[in-house]
Design an enzyme around this catalytic site. Structure first.
Site, PDB file in Angstrom:
ATOM      1  CG  ASP A  69      39.815  35.574  46.727  1.00  0.00           C
ATOM      2  OD1 ASP A  69      40.172  36.516  45.966  1.00  0.00           O
ATOM      3  OD2 ASP A  69      39.036  35.839  47.696  1.00  0.00           O
ATOM      4  NE  ARG A  94      40.683  32.119  49.058  1.00  0.00           N
ATOM      5  CZ  ARG A  94      42.164  32.411  48.847  1.00  0.00           C
ATOM      6  NH1 ARG A  94      42.338  33.129  49.848  1.00  0.00           N
ATOM      7  NH2 ARG A  94      43.042  31.970  47.964  1.00  0.00           N
ATOM      8  NE  ARG A 139      41.330  36.205  55.872  1.00  0.00           N
ATOM      9  CZ  ARG A 139      41.398  36.160  54.839  1.00  0.00           C
ATOM     10  NH1 ARG A 139      41.944  35.178  53.919  1.00  0.00           N
ATOM     11  NH2 ARG A 139      40.999  37.310  54.205  1.00  0.00           N
ATOM     12  CG  HIS A 168      47.059  35.788  54.236  1.00  0.00           C
ATOM     13  ND1 HIS A 168      46.351  35.606  53.111  1.00  0.00           N
ATOM     14  CD2 HIS A 168      46.585  34.884  55.126  1.00  0.00           C
ATOM     15  CE1 HIS A 168      45.368  34.697  53.000  1.00  0.00           C
ATOM     16  NE2 HIS A 168      45.413  34.204  54.127  1.00  0.00           N
ATOM     17  CB  CYS A 261      48.719  36.176  46.938  1.00  0.00           C
ATOM     18  SG  CYS A 261      48.885  37.364  48.234  1.00  0.00           S
TER      19      CYS A 261
END
Ligand code: ARG
Length: 273
Positions: A69, A94, A139, A168, A261
């Site tokens: 990612d 991540r 998140r 997000h 992103c």
């Protein structure tokens, strides 16, 4: 119709050399659905070239094997006024991206400030001309909003995300010059009222476009780079004087990501409102 003006931007991007979907941390990710790495690289290259063609600067960070990612550079930090506020990822898969981004941003000359609280960078922090919009619910932790306000000295507006598909803030809000586009259904009722109060002229997007991650868009004040399938939103921004720049990000949609992103904006000291 308002005439819009573009200002040159500086972005940080990460080539998707090791991009794939091998774990699930959002509802878009299905490890059993195959990804096509060559296609991902081609789509990423096309996005980078679109920025270059618009006159922007693109810095790169070396991708790291085992961090599929890492292409989603927006999550690596929040960079405003020459200060990089580091990420601290929600999921262990991540976690190692945060120090890699901090090191690259230090190398690029930014003052780095480590985070005490979980936050996923520009995935959940979006700078408008007057406020730093901040998402929470999936998140980024609420405490990180206060931390960001201290670091940047900008008024932080906390917004509650309620739909796991829009996990997000940058999947539910796009910053467009002095206004925003957003998906009301992605927010708690109070947060919708806050957004309508602060941005009475905001574009309200429809669910169909948001489901193509249409709001995961990047604007330089005039152009709006957005997923090609979000055709309704493209028309809405055009009607407001912006120029849509559609891009194909179908591989990244499999991981729950779009153009925004893949893009971290680097704002130098004294260069943003
Ligand atoms: N698979 C990634 C994750 O779930 C996608 C991140 C998308 N980034 C963003 N800024 N919305 O963390």
């Amino acid at each position: 119709m308002t005439s819009r003006e573009a200002t040159p931007r500086r972005y940080l991007m990460c080539r998707p050399t090791y991009f794939t979907v091998e774990y699930q941390i959002n509802p878009w990710m299905h490890p059993t659905v195959p990804t096509d790495n060559a296609r991902a690289v081609a789509q990423w290259t096309n996005l980078r070239d679109a920025y270059l063609a618009l006159g922007h600067t693109v810095e790169e960070i070396e991708p790291i094997p085992g961090l599929p990612d890492m292409v989603f550079a927006a999550n690596g930090a929040t960079v405003i006024d020459g200060i990089s506020y580091g990420a601290q990822f929600r999921y262990p898969q991540r976690a190692a991206e945060a120090p890699a981004y901090a090191a690259r941003l230090a190398e690029l000359g930014f003052e780095t400030s480590a985070a005490k609280w979980i936050n996923e960078g520009e995935g959940d922090f979006l700078l408008t001309d007057r406020y730093l919009l901040a998402g929470t619910g999936f998140r980024t932790e609420y405490a990180a909003h206060a931390e960001a306000q201290e670091i940047f000295g900008r008024p932080v507006i906390s917004l509650q995300l309620i739909d796991p598909r829009f996990y997000h803030l940058d999947t539910a809000v796009a910053v467009l010059g002095d206004t925003i586009a957003f998906l009301p259904e992605a927010f708690s009722p109070g947060s919708v009222r806050v957004l309508r109060r602060l941005f009475p002229d905001a574009i309200e997007a429809n669910l169909a476009d948001a489901e193509w991650l249409g709001l995961n868009a990047v604007s330089d004040g005039k152009h709006v780079v957005l997923p090609a399938q979000a055709t309704g939103l493209a028309e809405q921004v055009r009607a407001r004087g912006f120029e849509p720049v559609p891009v194909d990000v179908s591989e990244f949609l499999k991981a729950g990501g779009g153009p925004k992103c893949c893009t971290l904006e680097l704002r130098e000291a004294g260069k943003s409102a």
